[in-house]
Motif scaffolding. Structure first.
Motif, PDB file in Angstrom:
ATOM      1  N   ALA A 130       7.303   3.438  37.202  1.00  0.00           N
ATOM      2  CA  ALA A 130       7.536   4.030  35.881  1.00  0.00           C
ATOM      3  C   ALA A 130       8.603   5.108  35.959  1.00  0.00           C
ATOM      4  O   ALA A 130       8.662   5.877  36.928  1.00  0.00           O
ATOM      5  CB  ALA A 130       6.243   4.623  35.337  1.00  0.00           C
ATOM      6  N   THR A 131       9.473   5.156  34.964  1.00  0.00           N
ATOM      7  CA  THR A 131      10.483   6.206  34.885  1.00  0.00           C
ATOM      8  C   THR A 131       9.841   7.503  34.407  1.00  0.00           C
ATOM      9  O   THR A 131       8.681   7.515  33.970  1.00  0.00           O
ATOM     10  CB  THR A 131      11.605   5.802  33.925  1.00  0.00           C
ATOM     11  OG1 THR A 131      11.053   5.678  32.600  1.00  0.00           O
ATOM     12  CG2 THR A 131      12.241   4.485  34.332  1.00  0.00           C
TER      13      THR A 131
ATOM     14  N   TRP B 107       5.376   9.612  28.277  1.00  0.00           N
ATOM     15  CA  TRP B 107       4.750   9.049  27.084  1.00  0.00           C
ATOM     16  C   TRP B 107       3.467   8.276  27.370  1.00  0.00           C
ATOM     17  O   TRP B 107       2.608   8.147  26.490  1.00  0.00           O
ATOM     18  CB  TRP B 107       5.737   8.135  26.346  1.00  0.00           C
ATOM     19  CG  TRP B 107       6.781   8.910  25.617  1.00  0.00           C
ATOM     20  CD1 TRP B 107       8.093   9.051  25.961  1.00  0.00           C
ATOM     21  CD2 TRP B 107       6.595   9.680  24.427  1.00  0.00           C
ATOM     22  NE1 TRP B 107       8.747   9.869  25.058  1.00  0.00           N
ATOM     23  CE2 TRP B 107       7.853  10.267  24.099  1.00  0.00           C
ATOM     24  CE3 TRP B 107       5.511   9.947  23.591  1.00  0.00           C
ATOM     25  CZ2 TRP B 107       8.040  11.086  22.996  1.00  0.00           C
ATOM     26  CZ3 TRP B 107       5.694  10.754  22.495  1.00  0.00           C
ATOM     27  CH2 TRP B 107       6.954  11.317  22.203  1.00  0.00           C
ATOM     28  N   LYS B 108       3.318   7.764  28.602  1.00  0.00           N
ATOM     29  CA  LYS B 108       2.149   6.935  28.905  1.00  0.00           C
ATOM     30  C   LYS B 108       1.115   7.625  29.780  1.00  0.00           C
ATOM     31  O   LYS B 108       0.001   7.113  29.933  1.00  0.00           O
ATOM     32  CB  LYS B 108       2.605   5.636  29.570  1.00  0.00           C
ATOM     33  CG  LYS B 108       3.433   4.756  28.636  1.00  0.00           C
ATOM     34  CD  LYS B 108       3.823   3.446  29.297  1.00  0.00           C
ATOM     35  CE  LYS B 108       4.625   2.573  28.330  1.00  0.00           C
ATOM     36  NZ  LYS B 108       5.001   1.270  28.939  1.00  0.00           N
TER      37      LYS B 108
ATOM     38  N   TYR C  82      10.596   9.117  31.762  1.00  0.00           N
ATOM     39  CA  TYR C  82      10.369   8.962  30.323  1.00  0.00           C
ATOM     40  C   TYR C  82       9.064   8.214  30.061  1.00  0.00           C
ATOM     41  O   TYR C  82       8.239   8.625  29.232  1.00  0.00           O
ATOM     42  CB  TYR C  82      11.547   8.210  29.710  1.00  0.00           C
ATOM     43  CG  TYR C  82      11.408   7.927  28.226  1.00  0.00           C
ATOM     44  CD1 TYR C  82      11.747   8.891  27.281  1.00  0.00           C
ATOM     45  CD2 TYR C  82      10.931   6.681  27.776  1.00  0.00           C
ATOM     46  CE1 TYR C  82      11.618   8.636  25.921  1.00  0.00           C
ATOM     47  CE2 TYR C  82      10.808   6.429  26.425  1.00  0.00           C
ATOM     48  CZ  TYR C  82      11.151   7.404  25.500  1.00  0.00           C
ATOM     49  OH  TYR C  82      11.017   7.137  24.160  1.00  0.00           O
ATOM     50  N   GLU C  83       8.856   7.105  30.796  1.00  0.00           N
ATOM     51  CA  GLU C  83       7.640   6.316  30.616  1.00  0.00           C
ATOM     52  C   GLU C  83       6.407   7.090  31.069  1.00  0.00           C
ATOM     53  O   GLU C  83       5.349   7.012  30.429  1.00  0.00           O
ATOM     54  CB  GLU C  83       7.758   5.016  31.410  1.00  0.00           C
ATOM     55  CG  GLU C  83       8.776   4.049  30.840  1.00  0.00           C
ATOM     56  CD  GLU C  83       9.018   2.862  31.756  1.00  0.00           C
ATOM     57  OE1 GLU C  83       9.357   1.781  31.241  1.00  0.00           O
ATOM     58  OE2 GLU C  83       8.869   3.026  32.996  1.00  0.00           O
ATOM     59  N   THR C  84       6.549   7.849  32.144  1.00  0.00           N
ATOM     60  CA  THR C  84       5.424   8.653  32.630  1.00  0.00           C
ATOM     61  C   THR C  84       5.019   9.698  31.607  1.00  0.00           C
ATOM     62  O   THR C  84       3.825   9.952  31.383  1.00  0.00           O
ATOM     63  CB  THR C  84       5.792   9.347  33.952  1.00  0.00           C
ATOM     64  OG1 THR C  84       6.148   8.353  34.921  1.00  0.00           O
ATOM     65  CG2 THR C  84       4.635  10.173  34.488  1.00  0.00           C
TER      66      THR C  84
END
Length: 276
Positions: free
Chosen positions: A193-194, A200-201, A196-198
């Motif tokens: 996960a990037t 938001w998720k 950014y993804e980390t």
């Protein structure tokens, strides 16, 4: 017991006062004359604020201010908490500098800034930067068009206001971020996960209930500092219109409750979604 003594009883008395015309009795004390909803009618038809606004305008301006200020304070304080939570050299010093105004008290810090910038904020109620000698210098000697300069100074004033309201919220967010298990970030990193993804998720779902708390806290904070509270005091104790002041208090309480219920309804769904 504390809730009943310190909240319910005063609220019940305020509601009762709002349906009465109150005067000083011949032998002292208060003399009540029942007048139904007349205080409420007067509140929105004949009464005006200390700066000659109607009460409808006052409530509209307050709610509009909430609509813009609450998201800004919520997002800005989260951003500051994320910065303070990062690992970098001198992190402890940066935290002390940022949170020192909270420890000293925001009023003291604002007064110190007013003195150092030549601002008359505490006397005039204007913006900290717009009322300073710096802004006077910019208007007189820079040659920048006044309409452009006024917009820039307004933005700077809002930054001061934003920072002054974001201190406690930043502390709350910082505590929540530090409570997130490092293993969650480790799993996200292993899965590729990037950042950014980390964010938001992992980060946002984990602290969603804290975001709801911060929004509620900010709404209550802004209402307590609003002009409406000052107008309640003015009607009741300066103009000796206790009934009208009580009616304004009741409407004020209902306004706060409606805004809080709307916030709970909107963000409560998101909290439940992430808790599944």
């Amino acid at each position: 017991i504390g809730f009943i003594m310190f909240f319910m009883i005063p609220v019940a008395r305020t509601v009762y006062y709002s349906f009465n015309s109150i005067a000083v009795g011949e032998n002292g004390g208060m003399e009540f004359t029942w007048n139904g909803i007349q205080n409420y009618i007067n509140l929105f038809t004949t009464e005006v604020t200390t700066d000659a606004q109607t009460l409808l305008q006052l409530f509209a301006n307050q709610n509009l201010n909430l609509l813009t200020s609450v998201p800004l304070i919520t997002v800005f304080s989260l951003f500051m908490a994320l910065l303070a939570n990062r690992q970098f050299k001198g992190r402890a010093v940066v935290r002390v500098i940022f949170f020192l105004p909270i420890v000293l008290g925001l009023t003291l810090v604002t007064d110190m800034l007013a003195m150092t910038t030549g601002s008359e904020l505490t006397q005039t109620g204007g913006g900290l930067f717009s009322e300073s000698m710096v802004s006077v210098f910019l208007f007189r000697y820079t040659g920048i068009p006044r309409n452009i300069l006024a917009q820039i100074i307004g933005i700077v004033d809002n930054i001061f206001d934003l920072i002054s309201h974001a201190g406690v919220q930043t502390l709350i967010y910082l505590t929540a971020l530090q409570s997130i298990s490092p293993s969650l970030y480790e799993v996200a990193r292993i899965e590729g996960a990037t950042a950014y993804e980390t964010f938001w998720k992992v980060t946002i779902p984990t602290i969603m209930h804290i975001i709801l708390f911060v929004v509620i806290y900010t709404i209550v904070q802004l209402f307590l500092e609003s002009q409406i509270a000052e107008e309640v005091y003015s009607f009741a104790f300066e103009q000796n219109k206790i009934g009208v002041g009580s009616a304004l208090s009741v409407v004020y309480i209902f306004n706060v409750l409606i805004v809080l219920l709307l916030a709970l309804a909107l963000l409560g769904k998101a909290v439940k979604k992430y808790e599944r």
